[in-house]
Design a protein around this motif. Structure first.
Motif, PDB file in Angstrom:
ATOM      1  N   SER A  23       0.597  -1.429   0.604  1.00 62.88           N
ATOM      2  CA  SER A  23      -0.058   0.084   0.041  1.00 62.88           C
ATOM      3  C   SER A  23       0.714   1.231   0.125  1.00 62.88           C
ATOM      4  CB  SER A  23      -1.376  -0.128   1.142  1.00 62.88           C
ATOM      5  OG  SER A  23      -1.914   1.066   0.695  1.00 62.88           O
ATOM      6  N   SER A  78     -12.456  -0.069   8.877  1.00 67.26           N
ATOM      7  CA  SER A  78     -12.121  -0.656   7.327  1.00 67.26           C
ATOM      8  C   SER A  78     -11.219  -2.089   7.779  1.00 67.26           C
ATOM      9  CB  SER A  78     -10.502   0.766   7.175  1.00 67.26           C
ATOM     10  OG  SER A  78      -9.997   0.476   8.002  1.00 67.26           O
ATOM     11  N   TRP A  79     -11.742  -2.549   9.249  1.00 71.47           N
ATOM     12  CA  TRP A  79     -11.353  -4.238   9.675  1.00 71.47           C
ATOM     13  C   TRP A  79     -12.072  -4.829   8.218  1.00 71.47           C
ATOM     14  CZ3 TRP A  79      -6.543  -5.614  10.766  1.00 71.47           C
ATOM     15  CH2 TRP A  79      -6.710  -6.821  11.368  1.00 71.47           C
ATOM     16  N   LEU A 115     -10.621  -4.228   5.564  1.00 70.07           N
ATOM     17  CA  LEU A 115      -8.959  -4.529   5.697  1.00 70.07           C
ATOM     18  C   LEU A 115      -8.144  -6.462   4.452  1.00 70.07           C
ATOM     19  CD1 LEU A 115      -7.243  -1.567   7.294  1.00 70.07           C
ATOM     20  CD2 LEU A 115      -7.090  -1.467   5.386  1.00 70.07           C
ATOM     21  N   ASP A 127      -9.983  -7.346  -2.937  1.00 70.14           N
ATOM     22  CA  ASP A 127      -9.006  -6.054  -2.577  1.00 70.14           C
ATOM     23  C   ASP A 127     -10.018  -4.709  -3.137  1.00 70.14           C
ATOM     24  OD1 ASP A 127      -7.650  -3.613  -2.059  1.00 70.14           O
ATOM     25  OD2 ASP A 127      -5.871  -4.609  -2.525  1.00 70.14           O
ATOM     26  N   HIS A 167      -7.393  -6.523   1.294  1.00 70.52           N
ATOM     27  CA  HIS A 167      -5.974  -5.269   0.827  1.00 70.52           C
ATOM     28  C   HIS A 167      -4.450  -5.462   2.231  1.00 70.52           C
ATOM     29  CE1 HIS A 167      -3.955  -1.587   0.315  1.00 70.52           C
ATOM     30  NE2 HIS A 167      -4.155  -1.229   1.225  1.00 70.52           N
TER      31      HIS A 167
END
Length: 292
Positions: free
Chosen positions: A94, A152-153, A156, A217, A245
């Motif tokens: 990232s 966001s978990w 992610l 992702d 991600h």
């Protein structure tokens, strides 16, 4: 020592093992602890593993102004000079992948092999700017880093990983790290990284480069990594099925296997460029900045 100084800031790093140096670069709002699954396999394979926390992240010093990819790359140059390391392999995920690309384009003669995972070649788009500003706004709230992790978990890491014992343990550890993070510093990074664009420079990458994507992702699409791999002269593309991600976390065994296979090919016989750069630290004072 676990710290090095750059521009009056104390930045944290940790080392493991001996052998050819390899640098692991983490993503935004994260820390070097994100590379935990890869450290033991790399050490066992004979690498000297160096894991820094970026400025404003983890145990590194706080920031007081926007801080972009070029500045983060300057910090890594300072770390390599501090350690007197010349030739090195780079792995970035990232934001870390963006920093790795910046360094590889600045110092092609000093980077043996490059791995760019779940990353970007361009952030100068309205979509990314809106995304980054949203991150910054959350980071600046009381408890903002924790709030962003909670939100966001689910995106992610893969749903399958979230439900495992390792997934639950990882979430607990990261939740605690987020609770101690400096939200203002993270906001400065989120607002600082929007000027990155090396799209036209990918074709100049002089080293073997592996681009890793996760099929799930939603942040950095597999198409982005595949396009970069096609543009790089020695680019390779690998997609991890079922990974999101943070593919090195939710698909750690597969990610580590890809990494070791790719790096192993470079350990068979050093190329001339790596030999010429050995025992010579990266010239921070002469750095060619691409993205400022």
């Amino acid at each position: 020592m676990a710290f090095y100084d750059t521009a009056g800031r104390a930045n944290y790093f940790i080392e493991f093992g001996t052998g050819r140096p390899i640098l692991l670069l983490h993503g935004i709002s994260n820390s070097g602890r994100a590379w935990g699954p890869q450290i033991a396999p790399l050490v066992e394979a004979g690498h000297r593993v160096i894991v820094p926390d970026h400025a404003g992240h983890g145990a590194s010093g706080k920031l007081t102004a926007p801080f972009g990819v070029a500045a983060l790359a300057d910090d890594i140059e300072a770390l390599l000079a501090h350690l007197d390391i010349g030739s090195v392999d780079l792995v970035g995920l990232s934001l870390g992948g963006m920093i790795a690309l910046e360094l590889a384009l600045r110092h092609p003669q000093c980077i043996g092999r490059l791995v760019v995972a779940n990353s970007f070649d361009k952030t100068t788009t309205p979509v990314f700017h809106a995304l980054a500003e949203g991150w910054a706004t959350i980071f600046e709230r009381p408890g903002g880093p924790v709030q962003r992790l909670e939100q966001s978990w689910p995106a992610l890491v893969s749903p399958a990983f979230q439900a495992t014992p390792e997934g639950l343990r990882t979430y607990q550890v990261w939740h605690g790290i987020a609770a101690t993070a400096d939200g203002a510093s993270l906001a400065h990074v989120a607002r600082g990284i929007g000027a990155f664009d090396v799209t036209e420079h990918i074709a100049a990458l002089a080293m073997p480069t592996l681009f890793i994507a996760g099929s799930l992702d939603a942040m950095s699409s597999p198409e982005t990594s595949h396009r970069m791999a096609e543009s790089a002269p020695q680019g390779r593309y690998a997609e991890i099925d079922g990974a999101a991600h943070l593919s090195n976390v939710d698909s750690a065994d597969r990610f580590s296997a890809l990494l070791l296979e790719f790096l192993g090919k470079g350990m068979e016989k050093p190329d001339a460029a790596s030999l010429n750069c050995a025992h010579r630290s990266l010239p921070n004072e002469n750095a060619r900045t691409l993205t400022r």
